[in-house]
Design a protein around this motif. Structure first.
Motif, PDB file in Angstrom:
ATOM      1  N   MET A 278       0.708  -1.226   0.073  1.00 51.69           N
ATOM      2  CA  MET A 278      -0.072  -0.001   0.059  1.00 51.69           C
ATOM      3  C   MET A 278       0.949   1.203  -0.052  1.00 51.69           C
ATOM      4  N   ASP A 279       0.356   2.334  -0.713  1.00 53.34           N
ATOM      5  CA  ASP A 279       1.315   3.615  -0.932  1.00 53.34           C
ATOM      6  C   ASP A 279       0.961   4.189   0.297  1.00 53.34           C
ATOM      7  N   GLU A 280       2.275   4.226   1.186  1.00 53.86           N
ATOM      8  CA  GLU A 280       2.140   5.007   2.495  1.00 53.86           C
ATOM      9  C   GLU A 280       1.998   6.625   2.092  1.00 53.86           C
ATOM     10  N   ALA A 281       2.531   6.868   1.255  1.00 54.76           N
ATOM     11  CA  ALA A 281       2.456   8.530   1.003  1.00 54.76           C
ATOM     12  C   ALA A 281       0.918   8.862   1.011  1.00 54.76           C
ATOM     13  N   LEU A 282       0.148   8.254   0.459  1.00 54.41           N
ATOM     14  CA  LEU A 282      -1.414   8.605   0.714  1.00 54.41           C
ATOM     15  C   LEU A 282      -1.835   8.593   2.046  1.00 54.41           C
ATOM     16  N   PHE A 283      -1.506   7.887   2.986  1.00 53.24           N
ATOM     17  CA  PHE A 283      -1.683   7.852   4.329  1.00 53.24           C
ATOM     18  C   PHE A 283      -3.080   7.207   4.519  1.00 53.24           C
ATOM     19  N   ILE A 284      -4.154   7.936   4.214  1.00 51.39           N
ATOM     20  CA  ILE A 284      -5.367   7.120   4.265  1.00 51.39           C
ATOM     21  C   ILE A 284      -6.302   7.763   3.229  1.00 51.39           C
ATOM     22  N   ASP A 285      -7.116   7.017   2.752  1.00 50.49           N
ATOM     23  CA  ASP A 285      -8.249   7.334   1.569  1.00 50.49           C
ATOM     24  C   ASP A 285      -7.692   7.023   0.266  1.00 50.49           C
ATOM     25  N   ASN A 286      -8.566   6.241  -0.372  1.00 49.72           N
ATOM     26  CA  ASN A 286      -7.848   6.090  -1.914  1.00 49.72           C
ATOM     27  C   ASN A 286      -6.658   5.109  -2.208  1.00 49.72           C
ATOM     28  N   ILE A 287      -6.268   4.588  -0.885  1.00 52.36           N
ATOM     29  CA  ILE A 287      -5.258   3.645  -0.736  1.00 52.36           C
ATOM     30  C   ILE A 287      -5.856   2.153  -1.778  1.00 52.36           C
ATOM     31  N   ASP A 288      -6.820   1.837  -1.384  1.00 53.71           N
ATOM     32  CA  ASP A 288      -7.312   0.462  -2.126  1.00 53.71           C
ATOM     33  C   ASP A 288      -7.366   1.049  -3.482  1.00 53.71           C
ATOM     34  N   MET A 289      -8.134   2.115  -4.093  1.00 54.82           N
ATOM     35  CA  MET A 289      -8.140   2.591  -5.368  1.00 54.82           C
ATOM     36  C   MET A 289      -6.939   2.345  -6.021  1.00 54.82           C
ATOM     37  N   ASP A 290      -5.937   2.908  -5.529  1.00 54.47           N
ATOM     38  CA  ASP A 290      -4.498   3.014  -6.212  1.00 54.47           C
ATOM     39  C   ASP A 290      -3.786   1.599  -6.220  1.00 54.47           C
ATOM     40  N   TRP A 291      -4.030   0.758  -5.263  1.00 57.86           N
ATOM     41  CA  TRP A 291      -3.552  -0.679  -5.349  1.00 57.86           C
ATOM     42  C   TRP A 291      -4.162  -1.095  -6.318  1.00 57.86           C
ATOM     43  N   CYS A 292      -5.455  -1.273  -6.472  1.00 60.03           N
ATOM     44  CA  CYS A 292      -6.157  -1.982  -7.810  1.00 60.03           C
ATOM     45  C   CYS A 292      -5.877  -1.426  -8.857  1.00 60.03           C
ATOM     46  N   PHE A 293      -5.498   0.091  -9.049  1.00 62.45           N
ATOM     47  CA  PHE A 293      -5.177   0.319 -10.325  1.00 62.45           C
ATOM     48  C   PHE A 293      -3.680  -0.211 -10.642  1.00 62.45           C
ATOM     49  N   ARG A 294      -2.921  -0.182  -9.794  1.00 60.79           N
ATOM     50  CA  ARG A 294      -1.675  -0.976 -10.098  1.00 60.79           C
ATOM     51  C   ARG A 294      -1.789  -2.385 -10.451  1.00 60.79           C
ATOM     52  N   ALA A 295      -2.737  -2.949  -9.751  1.00 52.93           N
ATOM     53  CA  ALA A 295      -3.009  -4.413 -10.000  1.00 52.93           C
ATOM     54  C   ALA A 295      -3.316  -4.744 -11.527  1.00 52.93           C
ATOM     55  N   LYS A 296      -4.169  -3.700 -11.947  1.00 55.61           N
ATOM     56  CA  LYS A 296      -4.960  -3.947 -13.481  1.00 55.61           C
ATOM     57  C   LYS A 296      -3.976  -3.567 -14.398  1.00 55.61           C
ATOM     58  N   ALA A 297      -3.064  -2.457 -13.854  1.00 59.95           N
ATOM     59  CA  ALA A 297      -2.051  -2.061 -14.956  1.00 59.95           C
ATOM     60  C   ALA A 297      -1.129  -3.196 -15.213  1.00 59.95           C
ATOM     61  N   ALA A 298      -0.745  -4.243 -14.035  1.00 64.73           N
ATOM     62  CA  ALA A 298      -0.038  -5.167 -14.057  1.00 64.73           C
ATOM     63  C   ALA A 298      -0.438  -6.396 -14.930  1.00 64.73           C
ATOM     64  N   GLY A 299      -1.763  -6.216 -15.480  1.00 67.92           N
ATOM     65  CA  GLY A 299      -2.474  -7.327 -16.125  1.00 67.92           C
ATOM     66  C   GLY A 299      -3.007  -8.502 -15.205  1.00 67.92           C
ATOM     67  N   LEU A 300      -3.168  -8.167 -14.039  1.00 64.34           N
ATOM     68  CA  LEU A 300      -4.100  -9.076 -12.922  1.00 64.34           C
ATOM     69  C   LEU A 300      -5.342  -8.699 -12.873  1.00 64.34           C
ATOM     70  N   ALA A 301      -6.040  -9.623 -12.410  1.00 62.36           N
ATOM     71  CA  ALA A 301      -7.535  -9.547 -12.379  1.00 62.36           C
ATOM     72  C   ALA A 301      -8.110  -9.278 -10.992  1.00 62.36           C
ATOM     73  N   LEU A 302      -9.274  -8.609 -10.709  1.00 61.19           N
ATOM     74  CA  LEU A 302      -9.900  -8.543  -9.603  1.00 61.19           C
ATOM     75  C   LEU A 302     -11.403  -9.238  -9.950  1.00 61.19           C
ATOM     76  N   TYR A 303     -11.894  -9.627  -8.793  1.00 62.43           N
ATOM     77  CA  TYR A 303     -12.922 -10.323  -8.927  1.00 62.43           C
ATOM     78  C   TYR A 303     -13.906 -10.038  -7.591  1.00 62.43           C
ATOM     79  N   GLY A 304     -15.413  -9.926  -7.453  1.00 63.66           N
ATOM     80  CA  GLY A 304     -16.147  -9.822  -6.745  1.00 63.66           C
ATOM     81  C   GLY A 304     -16.805 -11.207  -6.566  1.00 63.66           C
TER      82      GLY A 304
END
Length: 321
Positions: free
Chosen positions: A196-222
């Protein structure tokens, strides 16, 4: 009636013959800050039977000794921070503890998320099945708002509006974003995506991680059959415009919400379509909080300060006024 399937929403095949992820290989990670003792007890009671261990990272709760309150629980480790290091850093330190304990998967959780029975096993089976079709960064449950009782949709980004998919029994939904709480993540995927990006401190941390995961070609599922009860924001107000109501955050959270979205805009991993549809949302949030939700001037001041710091590229904890 079960909703029709699409390329993004489908029913999982039978689990027969597929390798499962054992509960003993999953460590739940809970970050606390001034938790409600009774609610935290419910959270732990719901998760402990479903995982091999629980790591609680207490983020400098003022006037509370969370470690002492949990001292009687087996298979629970408490990491106590003397100060609030931020949600991202707290998650990273707790994940490091899970890794040191020898676990291969982490279940990230908030202090107010109460799991339904069997949620983790359902996620684990879905992860094992879906991973045979391609690399999966994370799977997450469908959460029900603990105040309204409404289920939340899974989101695929679009323009001008997102596609919100509620799925149905037995279905998984390919999505672009999962909230932190309830996400089941293999540590191998954290190695690929990063923490997790510690520079963000709080909020939008999960969004940033998901963006990086998708950019790396990885899938996310609900996973629709995996459910939990969860709260977003401090209040939920009824709205004539939004069916699920309007989430209301405290003023200091609005600083991070505004600042961090601006910090995400120029990043290579951030989808341009999200930036295009988020800019109008930013304006609406600024107007809505500044004109209609008291204390208006304080909320407006925190938001404008966050926007200014975001434009300047300032990260980390909010500067002391």
């Amino acid at each position: 009636m079960t909703p029709p399937e699409s390329a993004a929403t489908r029913t999982l095949p039978s689990a027969s013959g597929r390798s499962a992820i054992a509960a003993a290989d999953i460590c739940a990670v809970i970050v606390t800050y001034a938790p409600e003792p009774d609610l935290l007890t419910q959270v732990l009671d719901s998760v402990q039977p479903q995982v091999g261990h629980v790591v609680v990272f207490d983020n400098g709760s003022p006037g509370m000794d969370v470690a002492a309150g949990l001292s009687g629980r087996e298979a629970v480790s408490v990491v106590a921070s003397v100060s609030n290091v931020g949600l991202a850093a707290a998650l990273n330190r707790a994940i490091e503890r899970a890794r040191a304990l020898g676990f291969g998967h982490v279940l990230l959780m908030d202090q107010d998320s109460v799991l339904d029975a069997g949620m983790v096993a359902t996620l684990a089976q879905a992860l094992a099945t879906l991973s045979q079709q391609g690399p999966v960064a994370a799977v997450g449950p469908q959460f029900v708002d603990a105040r309204s009782g409404r289920p939340a949709p899974f989101v695929r980004m679009g323009f001008p509006l997102n596609d919100k998919d509620y799925g149905g029994p037995g279905q998984t939904v390919s999505c672009d974003f999962l909230i932190t709480s309830g996400s089941l993540i293999p540590l191998t995927m954290l190695d690929r995506v990063g923490g997790m990006d510690e520079a963000l401190f709080i909020d939008n941390i999960d969004m940033d991680w998901c963006f990086r995961a998708k950019a790396a070609g990885l899938a996310l599922y609900g996973v629709c059959d995996a459910q939990m009860h969860h709260r977003i924001g401090e209040q939920l107000r009824a709205s004539r415009v939004k069916r699920d109501g309007v989430v209301v955050h405290k003023p200091f959270r609005l600083y991070y919400i505004m600042r961090n979205r601006v910090l995400l805009y120029p990043r290579a991993s951030t989808p341009r379509v999200w930036v295009a549809q988020d800019l109008p949302r930013l304006v609406l949030k600024l107007i809505g909080n500044g004109l209609f939700i008291a204390p208006r001037w304080i909320r407006l001041r925190f938001m404008c300060r966050g926007l200014w710091d975001g434009v300047r590229g300032r990260s980390g904890p909010m500067p002391t006024p």
